[in-house]
Design a protein around this motif. Structure first.
Motif, PDB file in Angstrom:
ATOM      1  N   MET A   1      -1.412   5.630  53.125  1.00 35.75           N
ATOM      2  CA  MET A   1      -0.968   6.794  52.356  1.00 35.75           C
ATOM      3  C   MET A   1       0.265   7.444  52.980  1.00 35.75           C
ATOM      4  N   ILE A   2       0.229   7.628  54.322  1.00 35.30           N
ATOM      5  CA  ILE A   2       1.363   8.256  55.008  1.00 35.30           C
ATOM      6  C   ILE A   2       2.621   7.410  54.911  1.00 35.30           C
ATOM      7  N   PRO A   3       2.563   6.083  55.143  1.00 39.69           N
ATOM      8  CA  PRO A   3       3.774   5.277  54.969  1.00 39.69           C
ATOM      9  C   PRO A   3       4.343   5.359  53.555  1.00 39.69           C
ATOM     10  N   LEU A  10      12.147   9.142  51.881  1.00 41.79           N
ATOM     11  CA  LEU A  10      13.432   8.471  52.098  1.00 41.79           C
ATOM     12  C   LEU A  10      14.145   8.205  50.776  1.00 41.79           C
ATOM     13  N   ALA A  11      13.409   7.657  49.805  1.00 41.99           N
ATOM     14  CA  ALA A  11      14.008   7.337  48.516  1.00 41.99           C
ATOM     15  C   ALA A  11      14.481   8.605  47.804  1.00 41.99           C
ATOM     16  N   SER A  12      13.689   9.661  47.873  1.00 47.45           N
ATOM     17  CA  SER A  12      14.054  10.917  47.218  1.00 47.45           C
ATOM     18  C   SER A  12      15.308  11.508  47.844  1.00 47.45           C
ATOM     19  N   ALA A 102      10.351  11.602  58.746  1.00 45.61           N
ATOM     20  CA  ALA A 102       9.775  12.804  59.365  1.00 45.61           C
ATOM     21  C   ALA A 102      10.795  13.942  59.392  1.00 45.61           C
ATOM     22  N   ALA A 103      12.049  13.591  59.694  1.00 50.01           N
ATOM     23  CA  ALA A 103      13.103  14.613  59.725  1.00 50.01           C
ATOM     24  C   ALA A 103      13.323  15.214  58.334  1.00 50.01           C
TER      25      ALA A 103
END
Length: 321
Positions: A1-3, A10-12, A102-103
């Motif tokens: 779920m987290i990945p 990232l995609a967004s 994460a950033a």
């Protein structure tokens, strides 16, 4: 779920950044399509244009995470023996991708906190204004004739030597005027000003402007300022038109507008230009609706969803795998 959530982040971020940059670069083109439309249509097109990168990002990420629905938009490529439609798996296979995700999540959290802080500060300022204001009485001045029965919206009165009238508040906006303004204007002029401000109340313009501010947070600064200035102007023109629909003549609205600006800091070149544009809008014949702005929005939406959906997955693989 987290990945999976990290891949979505990232995609967004990539899609929203690219679409926001494109929207800022194409801003002059949109200006040409809405130059002669009505103020109401102008505000709608501008708000939807600011919303466009977010709508594009939603559909691009939706198709990216549901590749079986993408059809021809899906980029054909293989990962080892896997060549069919598949979702990206960047964050679990790339430490750089995981750190960047994460950033991005941290930046999103900071943005939410900043927005909350802005809303809290706004509520505190509004509470302070309410503390020093009283319920307004449109007929308190002796020069206000009882024979003028034109309806005057409710307002709050704040004691100030400046000629002020404004709408404050996001969820439950109110109209405020200064005691000096009430003393300077007769009843009809005061009612005109209040009708204009009441238009901002019923349209929730303050809330719309805050939304516009955050929707364009990734735009280039010049285009962002231009869009917000155009939206502010269109809102003023729309509320001028609303006042005119309540039985006031264009000459009356222009005279009161000039009178207020002559006694305020607004008598600056930029404000004078805005006043002239508002006056021109009042004097010119009724504008015709145009489909050019809507067609541009649809074209940009479809083209960006198609292009980004096709290339975003390979781009993620190239950058992080």
């Amino acid at each position: 779920m987290i990945p999976e959530l990290a891949d979505i982040a990232l995609a967004s971020a990539l899609s929203l950044s690219a679409s926001s940059l494109l929207a800022a670069l194409l801003w002059p083109l949109l200006q040409k399509t809405v130059r002669t439309v009505t103020p109401q249509q102008h505000t709608r097109v501008l708000m939807l244009y600011a919303l466009l990168p977010w709508v594009v990002t939603f559909w691009v990420v939706f198709l990216l995470m549901n590749p079986e629905l993408a059809g021809a938009l899906q980029s054909t490529h293989c990962h080892g023996d896997v060549c069919g439609p598949h979702v990206p798996d960047v964050s679990s296979a790339s430490l750089t991708g995981a750190i960047l995700a994460a950033a991005i999540s941290a930046l999103l959290l900071i943005t939410v906190l900043l927005l909350n802080r802005q809303l809290q500060r706004g509520r505190k300022r509004l509470a302070t204004v309410d503390l020093f204001s009283t319920a307004g009485d449109p007929c308190s001045d002796a020069r206000h004739t009882l024979s003028d029965t034109h309806h005057t919206p409710d307002f709050r009165l704040i004691h100030s030597p400046l000629l002020l009238a404004w709408c404050a508040g996001l969820w439950r906006p109110r109209v405020y005027i200064s005691s000096a303004l009430q003393q300077q204007l007769n009843h009809r002029e005061l009612s005109l000003v209040l009708q204009h401000e009441y238009c901002h109340v019923i349209r929730r313009d303050n809330l719309r402007k805050v939304l516009l501010q955050w929707l364009t947070v990734l735009w280039l600064p010049t285009a962002r300022r231009a869009l917000r200035a155009q939206y502010d102007l269109a809102c003023e023109q729309l509320c001028d038109a609303y006042a005119a629909s309540q039985g006031y003549q264009a000459d009356e609205i222009t005279a009161v507008m000039q009178r207020l600006q002559a006694n305020a800091d607004a008598a600056q070149p930029a404000a004078q230009s805005t006043s002239e544009q508002r006056t021109d809008e009042l004097q010119r014949p009724a504008s015709q609706s145009s489909a050019d702005g809507w067609l541009l929005l649809v074209a940009l939406l479809c083209s960006q969803v198609a292009v980004f959906s096709h290339w975003l997955h390979p781009l993620l693989d190239t950058l992080f795998l």
